[in-house]
Scaffold this motif. Structure first.
Motif, PDB file in Angstrom:
ATOM      1  N   GLU A   1     -14.724   2.161  36.337  1.00  0.00           N
ATOM      2  CA  GLU A   1     -13.899   1.679  35.342  1.00  0.00           C
ATOM      3  C   GLU A   1     -13.945   2.243  34.051  1.00  0.00           C
ATOM      4  OE1 GLU A   1     -13.545  -2.974  37.187  1.00  0.00           O
ATOM      5  OE2 GLU A   1     -14.688  -2.437  35.280  1.00  0.00           O
ATOM      6  N   THR A   2     -14.737   3.405  33.973  1.00  0.00           N
ATOM      7  CA  THR A   2     -14.827   4.137  32.522  1.00  0.00           C
ATOM      8  C   THR A   2     -14.103   5.322  32.442  1.00  0.00           C
ATOM      9  OG1 THR A   2     -16.939   3.057  32.020  1.00  0.00           O
ATOM     10  CG2 THR A   2     -16.516   4.990  30.829  1.00  0.00           C
ATOM     11  N   ASP A   3     -13.190   5.302  31.422  1.00  0.00           N
ATOM     12  CA  ASP A   3     -12.679   6.763  31.376  1.00  0.00           C
ATOM     13  C   ASP A   3     -13.714   7.825  30.598  1.00  0.00           C
ATOM     14  OD1 ASP A   3     -10.161   8.714  30.808  1.00  0.00           O
ATOM     15  OD2 ASP A   3     -11.118   8.474  28.640  1.00  0.00           O
ATOM     16  N   ALA A   4     -13.932   8.968  31.251  1.00  0.00           N
ATOM     17  CA  ALA A   4     -15.000  10.123  31.063  1.00  0.00           C
ATOM     18  C   ALA A   4     -14.559  10.465  29.625  1.00  0.00           C
ATOM     19  CB  ALA A   4     -14.898  11.059  31.939  1.00  0.00           C
ATOM     20  N   LEU A   5     -13.496  10.887  29.097  1.00  0.00           N
ATOM     21  CA  LEU A   5     -13.427  11.344  27.918  1.00  0.00           C
ATOM     22  C   LEU A   5     -13.393  10.523  26.790  1.00  0.00           C
ATOM     23  CD1 LEU A   5     -12.586  13.963  26.242  1.00  0.00           C
ATOM     24  CD2 LEU A   5     -10.390  13.261  26.525  1.00  0.00           C
ATOM     25  N   SER A   6     -12.962   9.232  26.684  1.00  0.00           N
ATOM     26  CA  SER A   6     -13.056   8.452  25.545  1.00  0.00           C
ATOM     27  C   SER A   6     -14.282   7.358  25.755  1.00  0.00           C
ATOM     28  CB  SER A   6     -11.796   7.680  25.647  1.00  0.00           C
ATOM     29  OG  SER A   6     -11.834   6.669  26.849  1.00  0.00           O
ATOM     30  N   ARG A   7     -14.846   7.259  26.832  1.00  0.00           N
ATOM     31  CA  ARG A   7     -15.873   6.232  27.058  1.00  0.00           C
ATOM     32  C   ARG A   7     -15.444   4.750  27.036  1.00  0.00           C
ATOM     33  NH1 ARG A   7     -20.221   6.674  24.106  1.00  0.00           N
ATOM     34  NH2 ARG A   7     -19.053   8.139  22.709  1.00  0.00           N
ATOM     35  N   LEU A   8     -14.262   4.455  27.006  1.00  0.00           N
ATOM     36  CA  LEU A   8     -13.673   3.316  27.026  1.00  0.00           C
ATOM     37  C   LEU A   8     -13.184   2.782  28.488  1.00  0.00           C
ATOM     38  CD1 LEU A   8     -11.416   3.542  23.974  1.00  0.00           C
ATOM     39  CD2 LEU A   8     -13.418   2.500  24.003  1.00  0.00           C
ATOM     40  N   LEU A   9     -12.782   1.830  28.752  1.00  0.00           N
ATOM     41  CA  LEU A   9     -12.220   1.209  29.931  1.00  0.00           C
ATOM     42  C   LEU A   9     -10.943   2.169  30.319  1.00  0.00           C
ATOM     43  CD1 LEU A   9     -12.749  -2.527  29.776  1.00  0.00           C
ATOM     44  CD2 LEU A   9     -14.015  -1.156  31.063  1.00  0.00           C
ATOM     45  N   ASN A  10     -10.890   2.568  31.844  1.00  0.00           N
ATOM     46  CA  ASN A  10      -9.711   3.147  32.021  1.00  0.00           C
ATOM     47  C   ASN A  10      -8.621   2.064  32.285  1.00  0.00           C
ATOM     48  OD1 ASN A  10     -10.331   2.065  34.483  1.00  0.00           O
ATOM     49  ND2 ASN A  10     -11.114   4.166  35.227  1.00  0.00           N
ATOM     50  N   ARG A  11      -7.488   2.530  32.588  1.00  0.00           N
ATOM     51  CA  ARG A  11      -6.464   1.561  32.729  1.00  0.00           C
ATOM     52  C   ARG A  11      -6.706   0.455  34.036  1.00  0.00           C
ATOM     53  NH1 ARG A  11      -0.841   1.652  31.019  1.00  0.00           N
ATOM     54  NH2 ARG A  11       0.332  -0.278  31.994  1.00  0.00           N
ATOM     55  N   GLY A  12      -7.229   0.677  35.081  1.00  0.00           N
ATOM     56  CA  GLY A  12      -7.536  -0.167  36.133  1.00  0.00           C
ATOM     57  C   GLY A  12      -8.741  -1.190  35.414  1.00  0.00           C
ATOM     58  N   GLY A  13      -9.842  -0.592  34.727  1.00  0.00           N
ATOM     59  CA  GLY A  13     -10.752  -1.485  34.277  1.00  0.00           C
ATOM     60  C   GLY A  13     -10.504  -2.415  33.125  1.00  0.00           C
ATOM     61  N   PHE A  14      -9.539  -1.545  32.210  1.00  0.00           N
ATOM     62  CA  PHE A  14      -8.931  -2.655  31.043  1.00  0.00           C
ATOM     63  C   PHE A  14      -8.134  -3.655  31.730  1.00  0.00           C
ATOM     64  CE2 PHE A  14      -5.386  -3.508  28.300  1.00  0.00           C
ATOM     65  CZ  PHE A  14      -6.306  -4.061  27.032  1.00  0.00           C
ATOM     66  N   GLU A  15      -7.353  -3.586  32.780  1.00  0.00           N
ATOM     67  CA  GLU A  15      -6.452  -4.684  33.203  1.00  0.00           C
ATOM     68  C   GLU A  15      -7.261  -5.615  33.884  1.00  0.00           C
ATOM     69  OE1 GLU A  15      -3.350  -2.698  35.772  1.00  0.00           O
ATOM     70  OE2 GLU A  15      -2.332  -1.938  34.048  1.00  0.00           O
ATOM     71  N   ARG A  16      -8.264  -5.263  34.742  1.00  0.00           N
ATOM     72  CA  ARG A  16      -9.055  -6.219  35.364  1.00  0.00           C
ATOM     73  C   ARG A  16     -10.040  -6.970  34.273  1.00  0.00           C
ATOM     74  NH1 ARG A  16     -14.261  -7.510  37.274  1.00  0.00           N
ATOM     75  NH2 ARG A  16     -15.190  -5.724  36.215  1.00  0.00           N
ATOM     76  N   HIS A  17     -10.467  -6.569  33.400  1.00  0.00           N
ATOM     77  CA  HIS A  17     -11.106  -7.329  32.043  1.00  0.00           C
ATOM     78  C   HIS A  17     -10.188  -7.987  31.115  1.00  0.00           C
ATOM     79  CE1 HIS A  17     -15.391  -5.710  32.569  1.00  0.00           C
ATOM     80  NE2 HIS A  17     -14.888  -4.541  33.009  1.00  0.00           N
ATOM     81  N   ALA A  18      -9.002  -7.473  31.170  1.00  0.00           N
ATOM     82  CA  ALA A  18      -8.008  -8.144  30.439  1.00  0.00           C
ATOM     83  C   ALA A  18      -7.504  -9.576  30.950  1.00  0.00           C
ATOM     84  CB  ALA A  18      -6.694  -7.211  30.133  1.00  0.00           C
ATOM     85  N   GLU A  19      -7.562  -9.383  32.415  1.00  0.00           N
ATOM     86  CA  GLU A  19      -6.996 -10.515  32.924  1.00  0.00           C
ATOM     87  C   GLU A  19      -8.418 -11.785  33.111  1.00  0.00           C
ATOM     88  OE1 GLU A  19      -4.400 -11.258  34.737  1.00  0.00           O
ATOM     89  OE2 GLU A  19      -3.538  -9.725  35.107  1.00  0.00           O
ATOM     90  N   ILE A  20      -9.585 -11.290  33.127  1.00  0.00           N
ATOM     91  CA  ILE A  20     -10.666 -12.076  32.971  1.00  0.00           C
ATOM     92  C   ILE A  20     -10.586 -12.710  31.499  1.00  0.00           C
ATOM     93  CG2 ILE A  20     -13.114 -12.281  32.955  1.00  0.00           C
ATOM     94  CD1 ILE A  20     -13.164 -10.160  35.015  1.00  0.00           C
ATOM     95  N   THR A  21     -10.384 -12.018  30.444  1.00  0.00           N
ATOM     96  CA  THR A  21     -10.566 -12.497  29.045  1.00  0.00           C
ATOM     97  C   THR A  21      -9.295 -13.767  29.063  1.00  0.00           C
ATOM     98  OG1 THR A  21     -11.342 -10.365  28.290  1.00  0.00           O
ATOM     99  CG2 THR A  21     -10.093 -11.738  26.693  1.00  0.00           C
ATOM    100  N   LEU A  22      -8.089 -13.073  29.450  1.00  0.00           N
ATOM    101  CA  LEU A  22      -7.091 -14.045  29.526  1.00  0.00           C
ATOM    102  C   LEU A  22      -7.392 -15.612  30.076  1.00  0.00           C
ATOM    103  CD1 LEU A  22      -5.486 -11.964  28.220  1.00  0.00           C
ATOM    104  CD2 LEU A  22      -3.434 -12.415  29.694  1.00  0.00           C
TER     105      LEU A  22
END
Length: 400
Positions: free
Chosen positions: A225-246
């Protein structure tokens, strides 16, 4: 062969299987030092059960008894070392090894006492209890976030320590531990003691194994789920964690806002300064976003030069201020590999989750606000007017 002998043989094979299981994890992930120590601990457990099984063959079992005691106590020490590595705590090797030496000498000396002496039995069992409480202290002192399995492990360690401390009294109640070491395995106490050891030993092993597997899977998921360049969540990882957060925010009844940012004129940076410089800009903005985000925020890179951050517990006004602070701070930030006079900027779209909306609705409105920011001259923040609103509202503009 008595019942206690059967349990000893079963324990021997179970310890071997557990050692193999931990070694498999160690081979799969060579950086997981804790798995190697835990595997070694159960190898020592095998040695202990083998010694207990052959003790009746000795005419004078004094030294074999001390050897079996030292090996099993050593196994608990190695187990503690594995836990320490797992929980990021410095293993207290020297204190534990010193304790092993003192306890082994004490067990050797108390064999001069009658077999049924409470002092002799406590000298044999209490060191095991001390090591289990030491393991409990290791898990307790860890700064890692404890989850349910870690809490259960602490509870089982406590129960295991107490069962060791209670064994002298259990032995007394069951008529003792035999007239001599050779007759120990024929006693009712041996059956109870080995059975308790099996239950707690297996419970601790399975919990440790489950915790290691949990961590391996969590790291694998994190990497996927991690984008290699930015070391942030990639889109799939972000969407999954965002759904959990909501879902969590809805359960707690707190607002949630989404901020989307897009780097301005990014194609021109790649064209004029090269893709390596463009990558450096992405890395810089991602690092800036990580520093600006709180622990409970969820940040990700959702496109080539597009980023997003979920802000739970934040309403539209506060999210707008967050975005404006990020916009102005990034615009003033020098970027390595770019000329000193060159500054990068980003445009921001902000939206707050409305009643009856899902993540896709929130994302769409924030994206519309971002589109308005890009069309309004860039380097600015726009907010969505809400689910019923058709236009994004201008808030701040870095161009004045």
């Amino acid at each position: 062969m008595g019942s206690a002998d059967v349990i000893l043989v079963i324990n021997l094979f179970v310890a071997g299987l557990l050692a193999a299981a931990f070694m498999t994890i160690a081979i799969y992930d060579k950086s997981r030092v804790s798995a190697r120590w835990l595997a070694f601990g159960y190898v020592l457990g095998m040695v202990y059960f083998a010694l207990e099984f052959v003790i009746p063959a000795f005419d004078n079992a004094r030294l074999p008894v001390v050897a079996a005691f030292a090996v099993f106590l050593g196994a608990t020490i190695v187990f503690n070392g594995g836990l320490a590595h797992k929980y990021g705590v410095a293993p207290p090797w020297w204190p534990m090894l010193f304790f092993l030496a003192i306890a082994s000498v004490a067990v050797y000396l108390v064999q001069e006492l009658p077999r049924q002496s409470l002092t002799a039995m406590m000298a044999y069992q209490l060191p095991y209890a001390v090591m289990q409480f030491t393991a409990l202290g290791i898990v307790w002192s860890s700064r890692q976030r404890r989850e349910r399995l870690d809490t259960i492990l602490m509870a089982v360690l406590t129960a295991s320590a107490l069962q060791f401390a209670s064994k002298p009294f259990i032995a007394h109640g069951l008529g003792g531990r035999g007239a001599d070491p050779q007759s120990y395995v024929q006693t009712s106490y041996a059956l109870v003691s080995q059975s308790l050891g099996t239950v707690f030993g297996l419970a601790l092993a399975l919990l440790a194994l489950a915790i290691l597997v949990r961590d391996v899977l969590a790291e694998a998921t994190s990497k996927s789920e991690t984008d290699a360049l930015s070391r942030l969540l990639n889109r799939g990882g972000f969407e999954r964690h965002a759904e959990i957060t909501l879902r969590d925010a809805a359960r707690r009844g707190v607002p949630v806002a989404l901020v989307i940012a897009d780097l301005d004129h990014f194609k021109g940076i790649n064209d004029n300064f090269g893709h390596a410089c463009g990558d450096r800009v992405i890395e810089t903005f991602a690092g800036f976003l990580r520093e600006a985000a709180a622990d409970h925020h969820v940040a990700g890179r959702i496109g080539g030069e597009e980023f997003a951050i979920i802000l739970p517990g934040t309403n539209l006004a506060a999210a707008r201020l967050f975005a404006e602070g990020a916009r102005s701070a990034f615009a003033a930030l020098p970027i390595d590999s770019l000329p000193a006079e060159h500054r990068c900027s980003a445009s921001f779209g902000v939206a707050e989750l409305g009643a009856g909306e899902g993540f896709s609705d929130l994302l769409r409105r924030a994206d519309e606000a971002l589109y308005q920011a890009k069309g309004g001259g860039r380097d600015c923040v726009r907010v969505s007017a809400g689910p019923a609103g058709r236009q994004a509202s201008p808030v701040f503009n870095g161009r004045g």
